[in-house]
Each structure stands twice: as structure tokens, then as C-alpha cells.
Design a protein around this motif. Sequence first.
Motif, PDB file in Angstrom:
ATOM      1  N   MET A  11     -57.903  92.934 -30.804  1.00 33.03           N
ATOM      2  CA  MET A  11     -57.325  92.121 -29.732  1.00 33.03           C
ATOM      3  C   MET A  11     -56.669  90.853 -30.263  1.00 33.03           C
ATOM      4  O   MET A  11     -55.886  90.217 -29.565  1.00 33.03           O
ATOM      5  CB  MET A  11     -58.388  91.776 -28.692  1.00 33.03           C
ATOM      6  CG  MET A  11     -58.917  92.967 -27.887  1.00 33.03           C
ATOM      7  SD  MET A  11     -57.629  94.010 -27.197  1.00 33.03           S
ATOM      8  CE  MET A  11     -56.826  92.881 -26.063  1.00 33.03           C
ATOM      9  N   GLN A  12     -56.942  90.506 -31.515  1.00 35.64           N
ATOM     10  CA  GLN A  12     -56.249  89.367 -32.117  1.00 35.64           C
ATOM     11  C   GLN A  12     -54.766  89.677 -32.368  1.00 35.64           C
ATOM     12  O   GLN A  12     -53.957  88.760 -32.567  1.00 35.64           O
ATOM     13  CB  GLN A  12     -56.929  88.966 -33.432  1.00 35.64           C
ATOM     14  CG  GLN A  12     -58.310  88.342 -33.272  1.00 35.64           C
ATOM     15  CD  GLN A  12     -58.245  86.899 -32.789  1.00 35.64           C
ATOM     16  OE1 GLN A  12     -57.174  86.321 -32.636  1.00 35.64           O
ATOM     17  NE2 GLN A  12     -59.408  86.299 -32.567  1.00 35.64           N
ATOM     18  N   MET A  13     -54.392  90.950 -32.326  1.00 35.84           N
ATOM     19  CA  MET A  13     -52.983  91.308 -32.467  1.00 35.84           C
ATOM     20  C   MET A  13     -52.147  90.788 -31.298  1.00 35.84           C
ATOM     21  O   MET A  13     -50.920  90.715 -31.394  1.00 35.84           O
ATOM     22  CB  MET A  13     -52.838  92.829 -32.583  1.00 35.84           C
ATOM     23  CG  MET A  13     -53.409  93.418 -33.854  1.00 35.84           C
ATOM     24  SD  MET A  13     -53.169  95.206 -33.924  1.00 35.84           S
ATOM     25  CE  MET A  13     -53.927  95.599 -35.500  1.00 35.84           C
ATOM     26  N   LEU A  14     -52.813  90.440 -30.210  1.00 37.09           N
ATOM     27  CA  LEU A  14     -52.099  89.833 -29.081  1.00 37.09           C
ATOM     28  C   LEU A  14     -51.295  88.609 -29.510  1.00 37.09           C
ATOM     29  O   LEU A  14     -50.242  88.303 -28.924  1.00 37.09           O
ATOM     30  CB  LEU A  14     -53.095  89.423 -27.994  1.00 37.09           C
ATOM     31  CG  LEU A  14     -53.560  90.486 -26.994  1.00 37.09           C
ATOM     32  CD1 LEU A  14     -54.720  89.951 -26.168  1.00 37.09           C
ATOM     33  CD2 LEU A  14     -52.407  90.901 -26.088  1.00 37.09           C
ATOM     34  N   ASN A  15     -51.790  87.927 -30.526  1.00 33.57           N
ATOM     35  CA  ASN A  15     -51.132  86.691 -30.967  1.00 33.57           C
ATOM     36  C   ASN A  15     -49.752  86.929 -31.561  1.00 33.57           C
ATOM     37  O   ASN A  15     -48.960  85.988 -31.683  1.00 33.57           O
ATOM     38  CB  ASN A  15     -52.018  85.978 -31.996  1.00 33.57           C
ATOM     39  CG  ASN A  15     -53.325  85.506 -31.398  1.00 33.57           C
ATOM     40  OD1 ASN A  15     -53.341  84.690 -30.498  1.00 33.57           O
ATOM     41  ND2 ASN A  15     -54.436  86.045 -31.895  1.00 33.57           N
ATOM     42  N   PHE A  16     -49.447  88.168 -31.936  1.00 34.77           N
ATOM     43  CA  PHE A  16     -48.147  88.473 -32.535  1.00 34.77           C
ATOM     44  C   PHE A  16     -47.231  89.245 -31.588  1.00 34.77           C
ATOM     45  O   PHE A  16     -46.113  89.603 -31.972  1.00 34.77           O
ATOM     46  CB  PHE A  16     -48.347  89.285 -33.826  1.00 34.77           C
ATOM     47  CG  PHE A  16     -49.194  88.584 -34.855  1.00 34.77           C
ATOM     48  CD1 PHE A  16     -48.704  87.490 -35.539  1.00 34.77           C
ATOM     49  CD2 PHE A  16     -50.488  89.014 -35.118  1.00 34.77           C
ATOM     50  CE1 PHE A  16     -49.484  86.838 -36.492  1.00 34.77           C
ATOM     51  CE2 PHE A  16     -51.278  88.370 -36.056  1.00 34.77           C
ATOM     52  CZ  PHE A  16     -50.775  87.283 -36.743  1.00 34.77           C
ATOM     53  N   MET A  17     -47.693  89.498 -30.374  1.00 36.09           N
ATOM     54  CA  MET A  17     -46.897  90.300 -29.443  1.00 36.09           C
ATOM     55  C   MET A  17     -45.830  89.455 -28.750  1.00 36.09           C
ATOM     56  O   MET A  17     -46.037  88.267 -28.486  1.00 36.09           O
ATOM     57  CB  MET A  17     -47.806  90.973 -28.417  1.00 36.09           C
ATOM     58  CG  MET A  17     -48.747  92.005 -29.029  1.00 36.09           C
ATOM     59  SD  MET A  17     -49.816  92.819 -27.813  1.00 36.09           S
ATOM     60  CE  MET A  17     -48.608  93.798 -26.908  1.00 36.09           C
ATOM     61  N   LYS A  18     -44.717  90.089 -28.442  1.00 37.16           N
ATOM     62  CA  LYS A  18     -43.594  89.425 -27.785  1.00 37.16           C
ATOM     63  C   LYS A  18     -43.593  89.764 -26.295  1.00 37.16           C
ATOM     64  O   LYS A  18     -44.297  90.667 -25.844  1.00 37.16           O
ATOM     65  CB  LYS A  18     -42.284  89.858 -28.435  1.00 37.16           C
ATOM     66  CG  LYS A  18     -42.208  89.520 -29.924  1.00 37.16           C
ATOM     67  CD  LYS A  18     -40.940  90.051 -30.550  1.00 37.16           C
ATOM     68  CE  LYS A  18     -40.888  89.749 -32.037  1.00 37.16           C
ATOM     69  NZ  LYS A  18     -39.681  90.310 -32.679  1.00 37.16           N
ATOM     70  N   ALA A  19     -42.781  89.049 -25.538  1.00 40.87           N
ATOM     71  CA  ALA A  19     -42.691  89.264 -24.093  1.00 40.87           C
ATOM     72  C   ALA A  19     -42.299  90.709 -23.792  1.00 40.87           C
ATOM     73  O   ALA A  19     -41.433  91.278 -24.467  1.00 40.87           O
ATOM     74  CB  ALA A  19     -41.676  88.309 -23.484  1.00 40.87           C
ATOM     75  N   THR A  20     -42.969  91.304 -22.818  1.00 45.70           N
ATOM     76  CA  THR A  20     -42.780  92.683 -22.324  1.00 45.70           C
ATOM     77  C   THR A  20     -43.249  93.746 -23.307  1.00 45.70           C
ATOM     78  O   THR A  20     -43.072  94.938 -23.068  1.00 45.70           O
ATOM     79  CB  THR A  20     -41.309  92.975 -21.925  1.00 45.70           C
ATOM     80  OG1 THR A  20     -40.500  93.111 -23.099  1.00 45.70           O
ATOM     81  CG2 THR A  20     -40.758  91.895 -21.012  1.00 45.70           C
ATOM     82  N   GLU A  34     -55.116 100.217 -26.556  1.00 48.00           N
ATOM     83  CA  GLU A  34     -53.761  99.954 -26.073  1.00 48.00           C
ATOM     84  C   GLU A  34     -53.762  98.669 -25.266  1.00 48.00           C
ATOM     85  O   GLU A  34     -54.674  98.430 -24.471  1.00 48.00           O
ATOM     86  CB  GLU A  34     -53.260 101.127 -25.233  1.00 48.00           C
ATOM     87  CG  GLU A  34     -53.179 102.428 -26.051  1.00 48.00           C
ATOM     88  CD  GLU A  34     -52.816 103.639 -25.201  1.00 48.00           C
ATOM     89  OE1 GLU A  34     -52.813 103.519 -23.960  1.00 48.00           O
ATOM     90  OE2 GLU A  34     -52.538 104.701 -25.790  1.00 48.00           O
ATOM     91  N   MET A  35     -52.746  97.829 -25.472  1.00 45.16           N
ATOM     92  CA  MET A  35     -52.702  96.518 -24.812  1.00 45.16           C
ATOM     93  C   MET A  35     -51.270  96.114 -24.507  1.00 45.16           C
ATOM     94  O   MET A  35     -50.314  96.691 -25.059  1.00 45.16           O
ATOM     95  CB  MET A  35     -53.371  95.475 -25.704  1.00 45.16           C
ATOM     96  CG  MET A  35     -52.624  95.181 -26.994  1.00 45.16           C
ATOM     97  SD  MET A  35     -53.545  94.119 -28.146  1.00 45.16           S
ATOM     98  CE  MET A  35     -54.637  95.342 -28.925  1.00 45.16           C
ATOM     99  N   ASN A  36     -51.104  95.125 -23.652  1.00 48.79           N
ATOM    100  CA  ASN A  36     -49.784  94.537 -23.450  1.00 48.79           C
ATOM    101  C   ASN A  36     -49.867  93.035 -23.666  1.00 48.79           C
ATOM    102  O   ASN A  36     -50.951  92.468 -23.784  1.00 48.79           O
ATOM    103  CB  ASN A  36     -49.211  94.876 -22.067  1.00 48.79           C
ATOM    104  CG  ASN A  36     -50.049  94.326 -20.925  1.00 48.79           C
ATOM    105  OD1 ASN A  36     -50.642  93.250 -21.015  1.00 48.79           O
ATOM    106  ND2 ASN A  36     -50.118  95.061 -19.826  1.00 48.79           N
ATOM    107  N   GLU A  37     -48.702  92.389 -23.729  1.00 51.49           N
ATOM    108  CA  GLU A  37     -48.661  90.972 -24.099  1.00 51.49           C
ATOM    109  C   GLU A  37     -49.292  90.063 -23.048  1.00 51.49           C
ATOM    110  O   GLU A  37     -49.600  88.909 -23.327  1.00 51.49           O
ATOM    111  CB  GLU A  37     -47.226  90.526 -24.379  1.00 51.49           C
ATOM    112  CG  GLU A  37     -46.212  90.855 -23.298  1.00 51.49           C
ATOM    113  CD  GLU A  37     -46.141  89.813 -22.213  1.00 51.49           C
ATOM    114  OE1 GLU A  37     -46.550  88.673 -22.482  1.00 51.49           O
ATOM    115  OE2 GLU A  37     -45.683  90.133 -21.113  1.00 51.49           O
ATOM    116  N   LYS A  38     -49.541  90.593 -21.851  1.00 55.19           N
ATOM    117  CA  LYS A  38     -50.183  89.789 -20.811  1.00 55.19           C
ATOM    118  C   LYS A  38     -51.694  89.690 -21.009  1.00 55.19           C
ATOM    119  O   LYS A  38     -52.346  88.876 -20.353  1.00 55.19           O
ATOM    120  CB  LYS A  38     -49.872  90.374 -19.441  1.00 55.19           C
ATOM    121  CG  LYS A  38     -48.400  90.280 -19.063  1.00 55.19           C
ATOM    122  CD  LYS A  38     -48.151  90.852 -17.679  1.00 55.19           C
ATOM    123  CE  LYS A  38     -46.671  90.762 -17.304  1.00 55.19           C
ATOM    124  NZ  LYS A  38     -46.420  91.339 -15.957  1.00 55.19           N
ATOM    125  N   GLY A  39     -52.252  90.536 -21.890  1.00 60.18           N
ATOM    126  CA  GLY A  39     -53.675  90.440 -22.197  1.00 60.18           C
ATOM    127  C   GLY A  39     -54.530  91.543 -21.611  1.00 60.18           C
ATOM    128  O   GLY A  39     -55.752  91.517 -21.769  1.00 60.18           O
TER     129      GLY A  39
END
Length: 279
Positions: free
Chosen positions: A52-61, A80-85
Motif C-alpha cells: 500500500m506504500q505504492m500509493l505514494n507513487f501513483m498519479k491521478a486516475t 489492486e488499488m487506485n490513487e484515491k486509496g
Amino acid sequence: MQESRLFSFIDEKSAFTLHFLHGGKLIQDIVQVHNIGPMAYEFYRDSILTSMQMLNFMKATENMGFYIDSDEPYFRLKIEMNEKGTMRTLLLPEEFEDFPKTVSGKARVTKAFPNKTPYSSVIQLKDHPAADIVNQALKDSYQVQAKVSVGHADLSVMFSKLPPSKLSEKFEEIIDEPLETFLETHKDLVPEIEKQDFVLKKADESSIIEFFTNKGLTYLGSKEVKFYCPCSKERMAANMATLSENDLKDVFKEKESIEVRCDYCNTIYDINQSELKAQ
């Protein structure tokens, strides 16, 4: 604080970012959905807290999938995740004969944006330490200098060094030190965090921010991280409608409806044959 949150801070002197995930609620919700056995629990928990720390590198959408296809020992992990968390996950099988110290197989990182072809990178694993797979993915797929550590409590901490271009743009004078040196300097941070009231007792967002800012870090922001599965009866029916006519006959076997279970959230849907004809 009733939810899990991912907090971000920056050390302006050394140009490192620190990201703290208070993941208790997230792990609690996942355990209620999946019947994870005692030998698999620690690996599953740690994999979620680190990935879930990969969220820090995700871009919008952006939507992202992190997968481990292990041949030895055999298991399949999907996160599986999206940039909204929001995220969903599954582990098959849900119990191991023994705790996996090393993994042989492959890990995959898939990034997807609306109306664009997904991009995937593959990391080959050969007797790779199970606890270090996400760190290897960060190095190979994201090409960043970063390290994620997991605490005994349901938390994780990631240190990430800003790339050189960002350093010259934002900082005039910095202490340019390698990741290993920074990690050694802060090696006692995770044990110290685990002793704080916001971990031992009720989590409090302001106390978390105060703890890290008192260490000379600048608060950047936070986001809620939660389990959410976007499955629906309509989606299940649409997936089944892609089966051939002969396969559908075998599935229903002269029954008007069948029960279909979502592997990610265990929700059961009653699908009628007439609903497939409408697809």
C-alpha cells in the motif's frame, strides 16, 4: 481516528520523504472478509502493509495491481488499488503449510489509466526473501531509492530519496546521503513508533502529525486507505455472458439461476439465465 490513513512527510535537510501507514482498520476489515489461516496471516498482512506504500507513487486516475505468482511455495497474491486509496485483495490458498521465508516465481506491477493500454513490469524471483518483494518492485518497476519496513503493530514506514532533478529544483542546500546511511540513522524509528499512544491506544491524527513534525519533518498531507470492492451483480452477469453457449449450458445445467461469489469480497450474487440474455 476510525480509519486507516497514509501520512506523508519530508525531511528537507536530506531530501527524503517519509510515509507512515496506520493500517489497523484496513487489516481488520480484510480479515473479516477473508478466512486467512494462521500460517498465512503474517505474510498476507505484511504484503498488504508494504504494497500500500505504492500509493505514494501513483498519479491521478491511476489504477495499479501488484501480483505475486509464486511457484515455490505455491500461492497467488493479488492486491489492486487506485490513487484515491481504495483497494481489494485476495490470497489463494488462504492457508500455508509453513510461513514462506523465500519465494520463487514472479511478481508483477500493472499500471492502468482510463482509455490507455495498461503497462506491466515483471520481476523474476528466485529464492527471494518474502519480506523484501515489494522493495524489489520499487527498485525495478519504479526505479526509486526507497525502503519499506513493517512494524509488529499494523503499520508500515517507507523512506524514499527524492530524485536528483527534484533536489536541484526544490532545495538549495541539502545533505546528500545514500539511502543506506539514512536508514541506519533512523533504524530505531519503527520500534519508537510502536510505543506511541496513537499505536497502542486510540489513533489520533493530530498526535501522529505532531510526533513526526517534532522530529524535524514537514507534514505534506494524508489520505484514507480502505478496503472496497467495486463488484456488482451487473458486472458478474456481464463476465458470465462472455462464456460460450455450451459453457453456459454446463454452468446452469437446466437451472434457472446460480450463485456466483466474488473472490475479492466474498459477496454472493444470484444470477438468472434471463439476465445473461439481456447482456
